[in-house]
Each structure stands twice: as C-alpha cells, then as structure tokens.
Design a protein around this motif. Structure first.
Motif, PDB file in Angstrom:
ATOM      1  N   SER A 147       0.835  -1.193   0.000  1.00 35.37           N
ATOM      2  CA  SER A 147       0.000   0.000   0.000  1.00 35.37           C
ATOM      3  C   SER A 147       0.873   1.247   0.000  1.00 35.37           C
ATOM      4  CB  SER A 147      -0.904   0.002   1.234  1.00 35.37           C
ATOM      5  OG  SER A 147      -1.828   1.083   1.172  1.00 35.37           O
ATOM      6  N   ASP A 148       0.261   2.335  -0.355  1.00 39.37           N
ATOM      7  CA  ASP A 148       0.854   3.667  -0.228  1.00 39.37           C
ATOM      8  C   ASP A 148       2.242   3.760  -0.845  1.00 39.37           C
ATOM      9  OD1 ASP A 148      -1.221   5.237   1.380  1.00 39.37           O
ATOM     10  OD2 ASP A 148      -1.054   3.346   2.474  1.00 39.37           O
ATOM     11  N   SER A 149       2.309   3.382  -2.110  1.00 37.54           N
ATOM     12  CA  SER A 149       3.570   3.477  -2.851  1.00 37.54           C
ATOM     13  C   SER A 149       3.814   4.889  -3.374  1.00 37.54           C
ATOM     14  CB  SER A 149       3.595   2.454  -3.990  1.00 37.54           C
ATOM     15  OG  SER A 149       2.385   2.454  -4.700  1.00 37.54           O
ATOM     16  N   HIS A 150       2.776   5.668  -3.508  1.00 39.08           N
ATOM     17  CA  HIS A 150       2.854   7.095  -3.838  1.00 39.08           C
ATOM     18  C   HIS A 150       3.826   7.416  -4.972  1.00 39.08           C
ATOM     19  CE1 HIS A 150       0.115   8.720  -0.846  1.00 39.08           C
ATOM     20  NE2 HIS A 150       0.523   7.722  -0.071  1.00 39.08           N
ATOM     21  N   GLY A 151       3.728   6.642  -6.047  1.00 38.71           N
ATOM     22  CA  GLY A 151       4.514   6.948  -7.238  1.00 38.71           C
ATOM     23  C   GLY A 151       5.918   6.386  -7.250  1.00 38.71           C
ATOM     24  N   SER A 152       6.294   5.613  -6.252  1.00 41.86           N
ATOM     25  CA  SER A 152       7.651   5.085  -6.178  1.00 41.86           C
ATOM     26  C   SER A 152       7.742   3.692  -6.803  1.00 41.86           C
ATOM     27  CB  SER A 152       8.150   5.025  -4.731  1.00 41.86           C
ATOM     28  OG  SER A 152       9.461   4.487  -4.696  1.00 41.86           O
ATOM     29  N   THR A 153       7.965   3.673  -8.101  1.00 42.46           N
ATOM     30  CA  THR A 153       8.162   2.375  -8.752  1.00 42.46           C
ATOM     31  C   THR A 153       9.471   1.746  -8.273  1.00 42.46           C
ATOM     32  OG1 THR A 153       9.104   3.472 -10.690  1.00 42.46           O
ATOM     33  CG2 THR A 153       6.750   2.912 -10.765  1.00 42.46           C
ATOM     34  N   ASN A 154      10.422   2.565  -7.828  1.00 48.73           N
ATOM     35  CA  ASN A 154      11.661   2.039  -7.250  1.00 48.73           C
ATOM     36  C   ASN A 154      11.351   1.177  -6.025  1.00 48.73           C
ATOM     37  OD1 ASN A 154      14.550   1.811  -6.850  1.00 48.73           O
ATOM     38  ND2 ASN A 154      14.268   3.220  -5.134  1.00 48.73           N
ATOM     39  N   ALA A 155      10.427   1.625  -5.178  1.00 52.19           N
ATOM     40  CA  ALA A 155      10.056   0.841  -3.990  1.00 52.19           C
ATOM     41  C   ALA A 155       9.389  -0.474  -4.409  1.00 52.19           C
ATOM     42  CB  ALA A 155       9.130   1.649  -3.089  1.00 52.19           C
ATOM     43  N   ILE A 156       8.577  -0.441  -5.454  1.00 52.92           N
ATOM     44  CA  ILE A 156       7.951  -1.668  -5.946  1.00 52.92           C
ATOM     45  C   ILE A 156       9.023  -2.617  -6.486  1.00 52.92           C
ATOM     46  CG2 ILE A 156       6.413  -2.619  -7.720  1.00 52.92           C
ATOM     47  CD1 ILE A 156       4.674  -0.066  -7.274  1.00 52.92           C
TER      48      ILE A 156
ATOM     49  N   ALA B 271      -3.419  -1.771  -1.804  1.00 52.93           N
ATOM     50  CA  ALA B 271      -4.489  -1.091  -1.078  1.00 52.93           C
ATOM     51  C   ALA B 271      -4.501   0.419  -1.310  1.00 52.93           C
ATOM     52  CB  ALA B 271      -4.386  -1.408   0.416  1.00 52.93           C
ATOM     53  N   GLY B 272      -4.124   0.840  -2.485  1.00 53.83           N
ATOM     54  CA  GLY B 272      -4.317   2.237  -2.858  1.00 53.83           C
ATOM     55  C   GLY B 272      -3.157   3.171  -2.626  1.00 53.83           C
ATOM     56  N   ASP B 273      -3.326   4.292  -3.256  1.00 53.27           N
ATOM     57  CA  ASP B 273      -2.350   5.382  -3.301  1.00 53.27           C
ATOM     58  C   ASP B 273      -1.023   4.890  -3.894  1.00 53.27           C
ATOM     59  OD1 ASP B 273      -4.114   7.290  -2.370  1.00 53.27           O
ATOM     60  OD2 ASP B 273      -3.198   7.485  -0.411  1.00 53.27           O
ATOM     61  N   ILE B 274      -0.936   4.748  -5.072  1.00 48.97           N
ATOM     62  CA  ILE B 274      -1.453   5.391  -6.274  1.00 48.97           C
ATOM     63  C   ILE B 274      -1.785   4.291  -7.288  1.00 48.97           C
ATOM     64  CG2 ILE B 274      -0.774   6.848  -8.231  1.00 48.97           C
ATOM     65  CD1 ILE B 274      -1.061   8.566  -5.730  1.00 48.97           C
ATOM     66  N   THR B 275      -2.948   4.331  -7.940  1.00 46.85           N
ATOM     67  CA  THR B 275      -3.353   3.233  -8.820  1.00 46.85           C
ATOM     68  C   THR B 275      -2.389   2.970  -9.981  1.00 46.85           C
ATOM     69  OG1 THR B 275      -4.899   4.661 -10.018  1.00 46.85           O
ATOM     70  CG2 THR B 275      -5.797   3.339  -8.232  1.00 46.85           C
ATOM     71  N   PRO B 276      -1.734   3.977 -10.592  1.00 51.37           N
ATOM     72  CA  PRO B 276      -0.752   3.625 -11.629  1.00 51.37           C
ATOM     73  C   PRO B 276       0.384   2.746 -11.088  1.00 51.37           C
ATOM     74  CG  PRO B 276      -1.393   5.904 -11.896  1.00 51.37           C
ATOM     75  CD  PRO B 276      -1.996   5.427 -10.587  1.00 51.37           C
ATOM     76  N   ASP B 277       0.681   2.849  -9.799  1.00 48.03           N
ATOM     77  CA  ASP B 277       1.704   1.973  -9.208  1.00 48.03           C
ATOM     78  C   ASP B 277       1.231   0.522  -9.222  1.00 48.03           C
ATOM     79  OD1 ASP B 277       2.984   4.362  -8.682  1.00 48.03           O
ATOM     80  OD2 ASP B 277       2.658   4.281  -6.523  1.00 48.03           O
ATOM     81  N   ALA B 278      -0.056   0.308  -8.964  1.00 48.71           N
ATOM     82  CA  ALA B 278      -0.610  -1.044  -9.009  1.00 48.71           C
ATOM     83  C   ALA B 278      -0.571  -1.571 -10.442  1.00 48.71           C
ATOM     84  CB  ALA B 278      -2.027  -1.053  -8.453  1.00 48.71           C
ATOM     85  N   GLU B 279      -0.814  -0.701 -11.401  1.00 49.93           N
ATOM     86  CA  GLU B 279      -0.729  -1.100 -12.799  1.00 49.93           C
ATOM     87  C   GLU B 279       0.713  -1.450 -13.162  1.00 49.93           C
ATOM     88  OE1 GLU B 279      -2.558   2.325 -14.552  1.00 49.93           O
ATOM     89  OE2 GLU B 279      -4.572   1.691 -13.918  1.00 49.93           O
ATOM     90  N   TYR B 280       1.670  -0.709 -12.620  1.00 52.74           N
ATOM     91  CA  TYR B 280       3.090  -1.020 -12.816  1.00 52.74           C
ATOM     92  C   TYR B 280       3.415  -2.388 -12.199  1.00 52.74           C
ATOM     93  CZ  TYR B 280       8.173  -0.741 -12.385  1.00 52.74           C
ATOM     94  OH  TYR B 280       9.529  -1.007 -12.455  1.00 52.74           O
ATOM     95  N   LEU B 281       2.914  -2.638 -10.995  1.00 51.07           N
ATOM     96  CA  LEU B 281       3.112  -3.934 -10.335  1.00 51.07           C
ATOM     97  C   LEU B 281       2.560  -5.057 -11.214  1.00 51.07           C
ATOM     98  CD1 LEU B 281       3.856  -5.706  -7.873  1.00 51.07           C
ATOM     99  CD2 LEU B 281       1.665  -5.035  -6.858  1.00 51.07           C
ATOM    100  N   ALA B 282       1.385  -4.856 -11.779  1.00 46.78           N
ATOM    101  CA  ALA B 282       0.784  -5.862 -12.656  1.00 46.78           C
ATOM    102  C   ALA B 282       1.659  -6.104 -13.884  1.00 46.78           C
ATOM    103  CB  ALA B 282      -0.620  -5.432 -13.062  1.00 46.78           C
ATOM    104  N   MET B 283       2.203  -5.038 -14.437  1.00 49.54           N
ATOM    105  CA  MET B 283       3.072  -5.180 -15.602  1.00 49.54           C
ATOM    106  C   MET B 283       4.350  -5.954 -15.240  1.00 49.54           C
ATOM    107  SD  MET B 283       4.801  -2.180 -17.935  1.00 49.54           S
ATOM    108  CE  MET B 283       5.914  -1.676 -16.626  1.00 49.54           C
TER     109      MET B 283
END
Length: 163
Positions: free
Chosen positions: A7-16, A34-46
């Motif tokens: 949750s709460d990745s807030h734009g940090s694809t580095n953290a993902i 669990a939210g913040d930020i949905t594009p991060d979840a899309e990045y995780l899916a990719m």
C-alpha cells in the motif's frame, strides 16, 4: 497460497522494484495493492505479468479518478478478503467500521492502507495493513506483507521491512 500486500507506494516504482526483488516476494501468486497510487498497481501488474494476479483499489490520493473502485472483495484459498484503502472508514481512529464492512461482505480478512503504519491483528476478522512501502510513518524502512493462506486455517502473516 502465497499473497503479497502492499500500500501507499505514492509513485515510487523504485520501492515496488525493491519489494519484488526481496526474497520474501518469490512465489507470490496474488498481489493486493491497497491504494495510493493506482498507476503503481498497474506497474506492479506489468512487472509480475504471467507470475501473479494483481488486484487493487483507489485511495484518497487517487481522487477524482473516474470509475475508481474503492472497495473490492477478493476470494483466495477459501478466504474472502475485503480490500480497501481505508480513508472512507476512518481507519486513522478505529478499524471497527472497516471490520463491520468486511463482515457485511462475508469476509474474514480486511486489508487497508492509508495510515502508513503496519498492522497485523488476528481475530474474527483478521485486520491487515502493510504500512507504506515508500513513505512509512512507523519505521525508517518501507514495508509490505506476505500472507500464506490455506482453506480452514488462520492466515500466516509476515511483515517484511526493507533493511
């Protein structure tokens, strides 16, 4: 079944990326964001395409996203998981409304974020918050959860903090 919760990745694809490189993340077949930020979840899916399913909800920093889903019910290994960011349930003060919503949805696990503080609270409804992977308020390192689910068993939860 091994699931990961973030949750709460807030734009940090580095953290993902760091999370996915952590040995504990190996073998995860379902990620919940669990939210913040949905594009991060899309990045995780990719980044996990073909290895894991990713389910996610929008958080307060995602407003006003058209068609955003703020709650979801996920079925996994005989468990029903209520997934939400938590801002609409007042989780900064109490998790009771969250647990009530989970119970009304027939869920035995409630997952939320928003507070940036990790929580693992077993009970009638197991309450899980992975903390923030990018901006923790309870430690110097980001965190995520690994949860082992088996039908008829209580979830086995492991909070992972970056070192």
């Amino acid at each position: 079944m091994k699931i990961g919760i973030v949750s709460d990745s807030h734009g940090s694809t580095n953290a993902i990326d760091r999370m996915l490189a952590h040995p504990a993340a190996r073998g995860v077949t379902l990620w919940l964001h669990a939210g913040d930020i949905t594009p991060d979840a899309e990045y995780l899916a990719m980044m996990t395409e073909g290895e894991a399913e990713v389910r996610y909800v929008a958080g307060n920093s995602d407003w006003p996203e058209p068609g955003a889903r703020y709650d979801d019910v996920v079925e996994a290994a005989g468990h029903r998981i209520f997934l939400t960011h938590g801002h609409m349930y007042g989780v900064r003060f109490t998790t009771k409304p969250l647990c009530d919503a989970a119970e009304q949805s027939g869920c035995d696990i409630a997952v939320y974020g928003h507070t940036h503080v990790a929580e693992v609270s077993p009970g009638h409804i197991t309450v899980l918050n992975p903390g923030s992977i990018a901006r923790p308020r309870d430690a110097m390192q980001g965190s995520f959860l690994i949860v082992e689910l088996e039908r008829g068993q209580n979830p086995a939860c492991h909070l992972i903090r970056f070192s």
